[in-house]
Scaffold this motif. Structure first.
Motif, PDB file in Angstrom:
ATOM      1  N   GLU A 104     -18.506 -12.787  29.411  1.00  0.00           N
ATOM      2  CA  GLU A 104     -18.570 -11.344  29.666  1.00  0.00           C
ATOM      3  C   GLU A 104     -17.175 -10.776  29.919  1.00  0.00           C
ATOM      4  O   GLU A 104     -16.877  -9.638  29.532  1.00  0.00           O
ATOM      5  CB  GLU A 104     -19.480 -11.071  30.868  1.00  0.00           C
ATOM      6  CG  GLU A 104     -20.943 -11.384  30.599  1.00  0.00           C
ATOM      7  CD  GLU A 104     -21.803 -11.216  31.832  1.00  0.00           C
ATOM      8  OE1 GLU A 104     -21.245 -11.291  32.962  1.00  0.00           O
ATOM      9  OE2 GLU A 104     -23.022 -11.012  31.680  1.00  0.00           O
ATOM     10  N   LEU A 105     -16.342 -11.576  30.551  1.00  0.00           N
ATOM     11  CA  LEU A 105     -14.951 -11.178  30.814  1.00  0.00           C
ATOM     12  C   LEU A 105     -14.229 -10.862  29.514  1.00  0.00           C
ATOM     13  O   LEU A 105     -13.508  -9.857  29.415  1.00  0.00           O
ATOM     14  CB  LEU A 105     -14.276 -12.315  31.569  1.00  0.00           C
ATOM     15  CG  LEU A 105     -12.805 -12.299  31.955  1.00  0.00           C
ATOM     16  CD1 LEU A 105     -12.599 -13.230  33.142  1.00  0.00           C
ATOM     17  CD2 LEU A 105     -11.903 -12.752  30.822  1.00  0.00           C
ATOM     18  N   LEU A 106     -14.413 -11.696  28.509  1.00  0.00           N
ATOM     19  CA  LEU A 106     -13.750 -11.493  27.225  1.00  0.00           C
ATOM     20  C   LEU A 106     -14.167 -10.166  26.601  1.00  0.00           C
ATOM     21  O   LEU A 106     -13.334  -9.403  26.100  1.00  0.00           O
ATOM     22  CB  LEU A 106     -14.085 -12.651  26.282  1.00  0.00           C
ATOM     23  CG  LEU A 106     -13.446 -12.626  24.898  1.00  0.00           C
ATOM     24  CD1 LEU A 106     -11.929 -12.691  24.998  1.00  0.00           C
ATOM     25  CD2 LEU A 106     -13.977 -13.784  24.054  1.00  0.00           C
ATOM     26  N   ARG A 107     -15.454  -9.860  26.673  1.00  0.00           N
ATOM     27  CA  ARG A 107     -15.938  -8.600  26.112  1.00  0.00           C
ATOM     28  C   ARG A 107     -15.387  -7.400  26.885  1.00  0.00           C
ATOM     29  O   ARG A 107     -15.020  -6.380  26.282  1.00  0.00           O
ATOM     30  CB  ARG A 107     -17.468  -8.592  26.109  1.00  0.00           C
ATOM     31  CG  ARG A 107     -18.095  -9.543  25.095  1.00  0.00           C
ATOM     32  CD  ARG A 107     -19.577  -9.304  24.940  1.00  0.00           C
ATOM     33  NE  ARG A 107     -20.319  -9.765  26.109  1.00  0.00           N
ATOM     34  CZ  ARG A 107     -20.806 -11.000  26.233  1.00  0.00           C
ATOM     35  NH1 ARG A 107     -20.610 -11.896  25.278  1.00  0.00           N
ATOM     36  NH2 ARG A 107     -21.498 -11.342  27.305  1.00  0.00           N
ATOM     37  N   MET A 108     -15.318  -7.514  28.222  1.00  0.00           N
ATOM     38  CA  MET A 108     -14.837  -6.394  29.019  1.00  0.00           C
ATOM     39  C   MET A 108     -13.346  -6.143  28.787  1.00  0.00           C
ATOM     40  O   MET A 108     -12.900  -4.993  28.711  1.00  0.00           O
ATOM     41  CB  MET A 108     -15.101  -6.642  30.499  1.00  0.00           C
ATOM     42  CG  MET A 108     -14.655  -5.501  31.416  1.00  0.00           C
ATOM     43  SD  MET A 108     -15.361  -3.880  30.966  1.00  0.00           S
ATOM     44  CE  MET A 108     -17.109  -4.191  31.282  1.00  0.00           C
ATOM     45  N   LEU A 109     -12.554  -7.205  28.677  1.00  0.00           N
ATOM     46  CA  LEU A 109     -11.134  -7.025  28.392  1.00  0.00           C
ATOM     47  C   LEU A 109     -10.935  -6.290  27.063  1.00  0.00           C
ATOM     48  O   LEU A 109     -10.081  -5.409  26.949  1.00  0.00           O
ATOM     49  CB  LEU A 109     -10.422  -8.371  28.370  1.00  0.00           C
ATOM     50  CG  LEU A 109     -10.330  -9.131  29.696  1.00  0.00           C
ATOM     51  CD1 LEU A 109      -9.617 -10.462  29.487  1.00  0.00           C
ATOM     52  CD2 LEU A 109      -9.621  -8.306  30.760  1.00  0.00           C
ATOM     53  N   ALA A 110     -11.732  -6.655  26.081  1.00  0.00           N
ATOM     54  CA  ALA A 110     -11.639  -5.985  24.784  1.00  0.00           C
ATOM     55  C   ALA A 110     -12.053  -4.520  24.896  1.00  0.00           C
ATOM     56  O   ALA A 110     -11.410  -3.630  24.319  1.00  0.00           O
ATOM     57  CB  ALA A 110     -12.504  -6.707  23.755  1.00  0.00           C
ATOM     58  N   THR A 111     -13.105  -4.257  25.661  1.00  0.00           N
ATOM     59  CA  THR A 111     -13.578  -2.886  25.857  1.00  0.00           C
ATOM     60  C   THR A 111     -12.510  -2.023  26.501  1.00  0.00           C
ATOM     61  O   THR A 111     -12.332  -0.851  26.145  1.00  0.00           O
ATOM     62  CB  THR A 111     -14.846  -2.876  26.726  1.00  0.00           C
ATOM     63  OG1 THR A 111     -15.892  -3.599  26.053  1.00  0.00           O
ATOM     64  CG2 THR A 111     -15.315  -1.452  27.015  1.00  0.00           C
ATOM     65  N   GLU A 112     -11.769  -2.593  27.456  1.00  0.00           N
ATOM     66  CA  GLU A 112     -10.737  -1.846  28.178  1.00  0.00           C
ATOM     67  C   GLU A 112      -9.366  -1.929  27.502  1.00  0.00           C
ATOM     68  O   GLU A 112      -8.364  -1.491  28.074  1.00  0.00           O
ATOM     69  CB  GLU A 112     -10.634  -2.366  29.615  1.00  0.00           C
ATOM     70  CG  GLU A 112     -11.874  -2.151  30.454  1.00  0.00           C
ATOM     71  CD  GLU A 112     -12.192  -0.680  30.662  1.00  0.00           C
ATOM     72  OE1 GLU A 112     -11.221   0.135  30.709  1.00  0.00           O
ATOM     73  OE2 GLU A 112     -13.379  -0.327  30.780  1.00  0.00           O
ATOM     74  N   SER A 113      -9.331  -2.480  26.291  1.00  0.00           N
ATOM     75  CA  SER A 113      -8.083  -2.575  25.503  1.00  0.00           C
ATOM     76  C   SER A 113      -6.985  -3.332  26.233  1.00  0.00           C
ATOM     77  O   SER A 113      -5.812  -2.969  26.203  1.00  0.00           O
ATOM     78  CB  SER A 113      -7.591  -1.170  25.106  1.00  0.00           C
ATOM     79  OG  SER A 113      -8.566  -0.497  24.336  1.00  0.00           O
ATOM     80  N   ILE A 114      -7.380  -4.409  26.922  1.00  0.00           N
ATOM     81  CA  ILE A 114      -6.437  -5.271  27.634  1.00  0.00           C
ATOM     82  C   ILE A 114      -6.169  -6.506  26.778  1.00  0.00           C
ATOM     83  O   ILE A 114      -7.104  -7.137  26.276  1.00  0.00           O
ATOM     84  CB  ILE A 114      -6.984  -5.665  29.013  1.00  0.00           C
ATOM     85  CG1 ILE A 114      -7.057  -4.411  29.901  1.00  0.00           C
ATOM     86  CG2 ILE A 114      -6.123  -6.737  29.669  1.00  0.00           C
ATOM     87  CD1 ILE A 114      -7.778  -4.622  31.197  1.00  0.00           C
ATOM     88  N   ALA A 115      -4.911  -6.842  26.601  1.00  0.00           N
ATOM     89  CA  ALA A 115      -4.537  -7.961  25.745  1.00  0.00           C
ATOM     90  C   ALA A 115      -5.218  -9.247  26.192  1.00  0.00           C
ATOM     91  O   ALA A 115      -5.180  -9.604  27.373  1.00  0.00           O
ATOM     92  CB  ALA A 115      -3.024  -8.132  25.754  1.00  0.00           C
ATOM     93  N   CYS A 116      -5.844  -9.940  25.260  1.00  0.00           N
ATOM     94  CA  CYS A 116      -6.485 -11.216  25.564  1.00  0.00           C
ATOM     95  C   CYS A 116      -6.639 -12.007  24.273  1.00  0.00           C
ATOM     96  O   CYS A 116      -6.562 -11.464  23.167  1.00  0.00           O
ATOM     97  CB  CYS A 116      -7.850 -11.017  26.224  1.00  0.00           C
ATOM     98  SG  CYS A 116      -9.023 -10.080  25.218  1.00  0.00           S
ATOM     99  N   GLU A 117      -6.848 -13.297  24.444  1.00  0.00           N
ATOM    100  CA  GLU A 117      -6.938 -14.181  23.288  1.00  0.00           C
ATOM    101  C   GLU A 117      -7.883 -15.329  23.620  1.00  0.00           C
ATOM    102  O   GLU A 117      -7.804 -15.911  24.700  1.00  0.00           O
ATOM    103  CB  GLU A 117      -5.554 -14.726  22.946  1.00  0.00           C
ATOM    104  CG  GLU A 117      -5.487 -15.567  21.700  1.00  0.00           C
ATOM    105  CD  GLU A 117      -4.073 -16.024  21.391  1.00  0.00           C
ATOM    106  OE1 GLU A 117      -3.914 -16.817  20.442  1.00  0.00           O
ATOM    107  OE2 GLU A 117      -3.140 -15.598  22.103  1.00  0.00           O
ATOM    108  N   GLU A 118      -8.769 -15.627  22.733  1.00  0.00           N
ATOM    109  CA  GLU A 118      -9.672 -16.760  22.911  1.00  0.00           C
ATOM    110  C   GLU A 118      -9.058 -17.994  22.241  1.00  0.00           C
ATOM    111  O   GLU A 118      -8.630 -17.927  21.080  1.00  0.00           O
ATOM    112  CB  GLU A 118     -11.047 -16.464  22.314  1.00  0.00           C
ATOM    113  CG  GLU A 118     -12.077 -17.547  22.585  1.00  0.00           C
ATOM    114  CD  GLU A 118     -13.475 -17.178  22.133  1.00  0.00           C
ATOM    115  OE1 GLU A 118     -14.386 -18.005  22.308  1.00  0.00           O
ATOM    116  OE2 GLU A 118     -13.648 -16.059  21.605  1.00  0.00           O
TER     117      GLU A 118
END
Length: 372
Positions: A104-118
């Motif tokens: 869920e964290l990964l989806r929320m980071l993407a929703t808030e346009s915060i840089a992340c990488e799986e």
């Protein structure tokens, strides 16, 4: 007894109190900030050398947004003061396929346009070769997150607030007594009556002691042990940028790389025993060291025989659900209560200060989740 009057009196110069005082002062109000042991002291929840600055909060968008806003404000403060107290290590979440929180964290980071990488297990091993990930399915990397140098950071907030006109008093206050639903002043142990229009108590784990009937069953301080382990001579792979902060949500463990030659910091995020912040025993337990060392050795096999360099006992001041407590006193109309950092509050100091000032000045909508 000497009396001093301010528009606002903030009690507690931890990260919540200093940012709240600064936010109120920025609106042109006179502010007195009172602290018993000094900003960043070893009894406080804002003490110790470092705190993780992360954006990930599962599916919780509010704390994700607050963290992002806070990082902006931390960086602006450090730039203004010439104090580089944020270390961009990156934050690595270690996950299994069954770990719903990090998914869920990964989806929320993407929703808030915060840089992340799986990252796959193979990619984790390629980037962080010293880390053993046989029990890990995948990871989420926050490349722009990292570490706040906590003790020095909160002291910097205080110094900047004082330069902006906040009056700072090193003293302790007695539990407040009011008449006619209004508090006129708080007495200090050195004989000063600090009077004000509004009082904001940001006392961390001391809040239940100042307001036992109201908060004794709402904020629960717990004993938390932290360990710093040495690394092999000449080793660079355990320092940033080669090594990030890592969090293992399912096992309640987290670690920080070797920053400023202090060693690798490792601790359990599981809540400890009830704790008195003023008089509690701050020697770590052998069982705590053995548990953390076992995890460290499993995650980094090359650190199997490294020495323990230092250890700390700090505290969380937990609420029942982990949310902050930000509310007006139900019986004293000019008193506000701000606390319940619950082990994750330090990073949020700047956004929380803005929110508290907005609540008191009635310029910001209230979040019901913070009510006592």
């Amino acid at each position: 007894m000497k009396a001093v009057n301010s528009d606002f009196v903030v009690v507690g110069a931890g990260v919540f109190g200093t940012w709240t005082a600064r936010a109120l002062r920025s609106k042109g109000h006179s502010v007195t900030l009172i602290e018993a042991h000094g900003a960043g002291n070893s009894r406080s929840s804002s003490g110790d050398e470092s705190r993780i600055m992360r954006m990930g909060y599962g599916a919780d968008g509010l704390y994700t947004r607050w963290a992002a806003r806070s990082l902006q404000l931390w960086k602006a403060l450090f730039q203004a003061t010439g104090q580089p107290l944020f270390v961009n290590t990156g934050v690595l979440w270690l996950c299994s396929e069954l770990d719903r929180y990090t998914q869920e964290l990964l989806r929320m980071l993407a929703t808030e346009s915060i840089a992340c990488e799986e990252l796959s297990r193979t990619e984790i091993s390629a980037r962080f070769a010293k880390m053993s990930v046989d029990d890990i399915s995948f990871a989420i990397l926050e490349p722009e997150s990292g570490v706040l140098l906590a003790r020095r950071a909160v002291q910097t907030v205080l110094e900047h607030a004082v330069r902006e006109g906040v009056r700072y008093v090193l003293d302790a206050v007695a539990p407040p007594e009011s008449q006619n639903r209004k508090l006129e002043s708080v007495p200090t142990t050195r004989g000063e009556a600090v009077s004000g229009g509004t009082f904001v108590f940001c006392c961390g784990a001391w809040l239940p002691q100042l307001f036992p009937e109201l908060l004794g069953n709402r904020i629960f301080p717990t004993r938390q042990e932290v360990f710093y382990f040495g690394t092999p001579p000449g080793a660079r792979e355990f320092r940033p940028p080669q090594m990030p902060v890592w969090l293992h949500h399912q096992e309640n463990m987290y670690g920080l790389p070797d920053i400023e030659n202090r060693g690798i910091k490792v601790a359990s995020d599981r809540h400890g025993y009830p704790f008195d912040p003023e008089t509690g025993n701050r020697r770590v337990s052998q069982a705590g060291e053995e548990e953390v060392r076992a995890y460290l050795c499993r995650r980094f096999r090359s650190l199997r025989n490294v020495p323990l360099l230092e250890s700390r006992v700090c505290q969380y001041e937990n609420t029942s659900n982990g949310d902050f407590l930000i509310d007006r006193h139900p019986e004293i109309e000019n008193v506000w209560l701000v606390g319940g950092g619950s082990g994750h509050g330090f990073k949020h100091g700047p956004a929380l200060g803005e929110y508290v000032a907005g609540q008191i000045l009635q310029t910001t909508a209230a979040e019901n989740r913070f009510f006592a």
